[in-house]
Design a protein around this motif. Structure first.
Motif, PDB file in Angstrom:
ATOM      1  N   GLU A  44      18.017  35.231  47.320  1.00  0.00           N
ATOM      2  CA  GLU A  44      19.124  35.453  46.381  1.00  0.00           C
ATOM      3  C   GLU A  44      18.638  35.325  44.940  1.00  0.00           C
ATOM      4  O   GLU A  44      19.021  36.119  44.076  1.00  0.00           O
ATOM      5  N   HIS A  45      17.808  34.317  44.678  1.00  0.00           N
ATOM      6  CA  HIS A  45      17.263  34.163  43.329  1.00  0.00           C
ATOM      7  C   HIS A  45      16.398  35.364  42.947  1.00  0.00           C
ATOM      8  O   HIS A  45      16.461  35.843  41.816  1.00  0.00           O
ATOM      9  N   LEU A  46      15.608  35.844  43.884  1.00  0.00           N
ATOM     10  CA  LEU A  46      14.781  37.024  43.614  1.00  0.00           C
ATOM     11  C   LEU A  46      15.649  38.255  43.348  1.00  0.00           C
ATOM     12  O   LEU A  46      15.331  39.070  42.490  1.00  0.00           O
ATOM     13  N   ALA A  47      16.770  38.361  44.058  1.00  0.00           N
ATOM     14  CA  ALA A  47      17.692  39.482  43.831  1.00  0.00           C
ATOM     15  C   ALA A  47      18.284  39.416  42.424  1.00  0.00           C
ATOM     16  O   ALA A  47      18.432  40.443  41.751  1.00  0.00           O
ATOM     17  N   VAL A  48      18.607  38.220  41.962  1.00  0.00           N
ATOM     18  CA  VAL A  48      19.133  38.055  40.601  1.00  0.00           C
ATOM     19  C   VAL A  48      18.057  38.455  39.585  1.00  0.00           C
ATOM     20  O   VAL A  48      18.347  39.159  38.606  1.00  0.00           O
ATOM     21  N   LEU A  49      16.827  38.021  39.819  1.00  0.00           N
ATOM     22  CA  LEU A  49      15.721  38.381  38.920  1.00  0.00           C
ATOM     23  C   LEU A  49      15.493  39.890  38.908  1.00  0.00           C
ATOM     24  O   LEU A  49      15.239  40.480  37.860  1.00  0.00           O
ATOM     25  N   ARG A  50      15.600  40.509  40.073  1.00  0.00           N
ATOM     26  CA  ARG A  50      15.473  41.975  40.161  1.00  0.00           C
ATOM     27  C   ARG A  50      16.601  42.646  39.388  1.00  0.00           C
ATOM     28  O   ARG A  50      16.373  43.591  38.631  1.00  0.00           O
ATOM     29  N   GLY A  51      17.820  42.157  39.585  1.00  0.00           N
ATOM     30  CA  GLY A  51      18.980  42.735  38.907  1.00  0.00           C
ATOM     31  C   GLY A  51      18.881  42.640  37.394  1.00  0.00           C
ATOM     32  O   GLY A  51      19.385  43.498  36.678  1.00  0.00           O
ATOM     33  N   ALA A  52      18.219  41.608  36.913  1.00  0.00           N
ATOM     34  CA  ALA A  52      18.038  41.421  35.473  1.00  0.00           C
ATOM     35  C   ALA A  52      16.827  42.186  34.948  1.00  0.00           C
ATOM     36  O   ALA A  52      16.553  42.164  33.747  1.00  0.00           O
ATOM     37  N   GLY A  53      16.085  42.824  35.835  1.00  0.00           N
ATOM     38  CA  GLY A  53      14.907  43.583  35.417  1.00  0.00           C
ATOM     39  C   GLY A  53      13.707  42.716  35.090  1.00  0.00           C
ATOM     40  O   GLY A  53      12.793  43.157  34.403  1.00  0.00           O
ATOM     41  N   LEU A  54      13.694  41.485  35.614  1.00  0.00           N
ATOM     42  CA  LEU A  54      12.574  40.578  35.339  1.00  0.00           C
ATOM     43  C   LEU A  54      11.480  40.641  36.397  1.00  0.00           C
ATOM     44  O   LEU A  54      10.354  40.217  36.153  1.00  0.00           O
ATOM     45  N   VAL A  55      11.806  41.136  37.570  1.00  0.00           N
ATOM     46  CA  VAL A  55      10.801  41.336  38.618  1.00  0.00           C
ATOM     47  C   VAL A  55      11.067  42.682  39.283  1.00  0.00           C
ATOM     48  O   VAL A  55      12.172  43.216  39.229  1.00  0.00           O
ATOM     49  N   ARG A  56      10.028  43.188  39.890  1.00  0.00           N
ATOM     50  CA  ARG A  56      10.186  44.380  40.728  1.00  0.00           C
ATOM     51  C   ARG A  56       9.654  44.055  42.109  1.00  0.00           C
ATOM     52  O   ARG A  56       8.765  43.217  42.265  1.00  0.00           O
ATOM     53  N   GLU A  57      10.220  44.734  43.070  1.00  0.00           N
ATOM     54  CA  GLU A  57       9.881  44.486  44.474  1.00  0.00           C
ATOM     55  C   GLU A  57       9.044  45.658  44.982  1.00  0.00           C
ATOM     56  O   GLU A  57       9.351  46.813  44.711  1.00  0.00           O
ATOM     57  N   GLU A  58       7.987  45.317  45.732  1.00  0.00           N
ATOM     58  CA  GLU A  58       7.118  46.334  46.319  1.00  0.00           C
ATOM     59  C   GLU A  58       7.026  46.080  47.814  1.00  0.00           C
ATOM     60  O   GLU A  58       6.408  45.095  48.244  1.00  0.00           O
ATOM     61  N   PRO A  59       7.650  46.935  48.619  1.00  0.00           N
ATOM     62  CA  PRO A  59       7.519  46.765  50.065  1.00  0.00           C
ATOM     63  C   PRO A  59       6.113  47.186  50.521  1.00  0.00           C
ATOM     64  O   PRO A  59       5.595  48.212  50.100  1.00  0.00           O
ATOM     65  N   ARG A  60       5.505  46.331  51.332  1.00  0.00           N
ATOM     66  CA  ARG A  60       4.200  46.640  51.951  1.00  0.00           C
ATOM     67  C   ARG A  60       4.330  46.322  53.430  1.00  0.00           C
ATOM     68  O   ARG A  60       4.202  45.173  53.840  1.00  0.00           O
ATOM     69  N   GLY A  61       4.593  47.330  54.209  1.00  0.00           N
ATOM     70  CA  GLY A  61       4.806  47.104  55.643  1.00  0.00           C
ATOM     71  C   GLY A  61       6.034  46.226  55.856  1.00  0.00           C
ATOM     72  O   GLY A  61       7.110  46.523  55.364  1.00  0.00           O
ATOM     73  N   ARG A  62       5.850  45.120  56.546  1.00  0.00           N
ATOM     74  CA  ARG A  62       6.960  44.209  56.823  1.00  0.00           C
ATOM     75  C   ARG A  62       7.177  43.184  55.714  1.00  0.00           C
ATOM     76  O   ARG A  62       8.093  42.385  55.780  1.00  0.00           O
ATOM     77  N   HIS A  63       6.330  43.194  54.727  1.00  0.00           N
ATOM     78  CA  HIS A  63       6.394  42.196  53.654  1.00  0.00           C
ATOM     79  C   HIS A  63       6.884  42.828  52.354  1.00  0.00           C
ATOM     80  O   HIS A  63       6.732  44.017  52.138  1.00  0.00           O
ATOM     81  N   ARG A  64       7.414  41.979  51.518  1.00  0.00           N
ATOM     82  CA  ARG A  64       7.832  42.406  50.181  1.00  0.00           C
ATOM     83  C   ARG A  64       7.057  41.574  49.166  1.00  0.00           C
ATOM     84  O   ARG A  64       6.994  40.357  49.278  1.00  0.00           O
ATOM     85  N   PHE A  65       6.462  42.263  48.222  1.00  0.00           N
ATOM     86  CA  PHE A  65       5.728  41.590  47.154  1.00  0.00           C
ATOM     87  C   PHE A  65       6.496  41.761  45.857  1.00  0.00           C
ATOM     88  O   PHE A  65       7.096  42.812  45.608  1.00  0.00           O
ATOM     89  N   TYR A  66       6.468  40.715  45.060  1.00  0.00           N
ATOM     90  CA  TYR A  66       7.195  40.705  43.804  1.00  0.00           C
ATOM     91  C   TYR A  66       6.215  40.668  42.638  1.00  0.00           C
ATOM     92  O   TYR A  66       5.202  39.986  42.697  1.00  0.00           O
ATOM     93  N   HIS A  67       6.556  41.416  41.606  1.00  0.00           N
ATOM     94  CA  HIS A  67       5.736  41.530  40.399  1.00  0.00           C
ATOM     95  C   HIS A  67       6.596  41.153  39.196  1.00  0.00           C
ATOM     96  O   HIS A  67       7.765  41.552  39.111  1.00  0.00           O
ATOM     97  N   LEU A  68       6.022  40.443  38.257  1.00  0.00           N
ATOM     98  CA  LEU A  68       6.700  40.101  37.012  1.00  0.00           C
ATOM     99  C   LEU A  68       6.838  41.346  36.149  1.00  0.00           C
ATOM    100  O   LEU A  68       5.896  42.130  36.024  1.00  0.00           O
ATOM    101  N   GLN A  69       8.005  41.529  35.570  1.00  0.00           N
ATOM    102  CA  GLN A  69       8.242  42.580  34.578  1.00  0.00           C
ATOM    103  C   GLN A  69       8.705  41.855  33.311  1.00  0.00           C
ATOM    104  O   GLN A  69       9.877  41.552  33.154  1.00  0.00           O
ATOM    105  N   ALA A  70       7.780  41.598  32.440  1.00  0.00           N
ATOM    106  CA  ALA A  70       8.038  40.721  31.298  1.00  0.00           C
ATOM    107  C   ALA A  70       8.747  41.407  30.132  1.00  0.00           C
ATOM    108  O   ALA A  70       9.092  40.742  29.161  1.00  0.00           O
ATOM    109  N   ASP A  71       8.988  42.700  30.214  1.00  0.00           N
ATOM    110  CA  ASP A  71       9.613  43.411  29.096  1.00  0.00           C
ATOM    111  C   ASP A  71      10.924  42.760  28.657  1.00  0.00           C
ATOM    112  O   ASP A  71      11.174  42.605  27.469  1.00  0.00           O
ATOM    113  N   ARG A  72      11.752  42.389  29.627  1.00  0.00           N
ATOM    114  CA  ARG A  72      13.058  41.797  29.285  1.00  0.00           C
ATOM    115  C   ARG A  72      12.911  40.435  28.622  1.00  0.00           C
ATOM    116  O   ARG A  72      13.811  39.963  27.937  1.00  0.00           O
ATOM    117  N   LEU A  73      11.773  39.775  28.814  1.00  0.00           N
ATOM    118  CA  LEU A  73      11.562  38.470  28.188  1.00  0.00           C
ATOM    119  C   LEU A  73      11.365  38.600  26.680  1.00  0.00           C
ATOM    120  O   LEU A  73      11.499  37.615  25.953  1.00  0.00           O
TER     121      LEU A  73
END
Length: 104
Positions: A44-73
């Motif tokens: 849920e916290h990751l979803a909020v961060l995604r919604g705010a444009g602070l992280v992006r999600e990258e699906p890799r097979g069965r896993h999801r990797f998260y990347h920082l998107q610092a532009d909004r900071l």
């Protein structure tokens, strides 16, 4: 979900997630392992961060990797900058005062 960066950053769990992602991309499982929270709560916290444009999600097979998107900071940095200048001036004034006392 809040998209206001300040509201999103008000939560300490989200700040820790961003701090970890500053080091590089990370899987959702690894991020969840940092906390004594259940994985759904961290998701849920990751979803909020995604919604705010602070992280992006990258699906890799069965896993999801998260990347920082610092532009909004940058919005936070712009807001904090005048305070940074204020404290810098205050510390310089204190240093000047201490120098004056050392001279006497």
């Amino acid at each position: 979900m809040p998209t206001d960066v300040f509201a999103v950053l008000a939560n300490p769990v989200r700040r820790r997630l961003l701090e970890r992602l500053r080091e590089g991309p990370c899987s959702a499982s690894e991020l969840a392992g940092m906390f004594e929270l259940g994985r759904p709560a961290v998701s849920e916290h990751l979803a909020v961060l995604r919604g705010a444009g602070l992280v992006r999600e990258e699906p890799r097979g069965r896993h999801r990797f998260y990347h920082l998107q610092a532009d909004r900071l940058a919005e936070v940095g712009e807001w904090l900058h005048p305070f940074e200048l204020y404290w810098q001036q205050r510390l310089e004034a204190l240093a000047d005062l201490l120098d004056e006392e050392d001279d006497t």
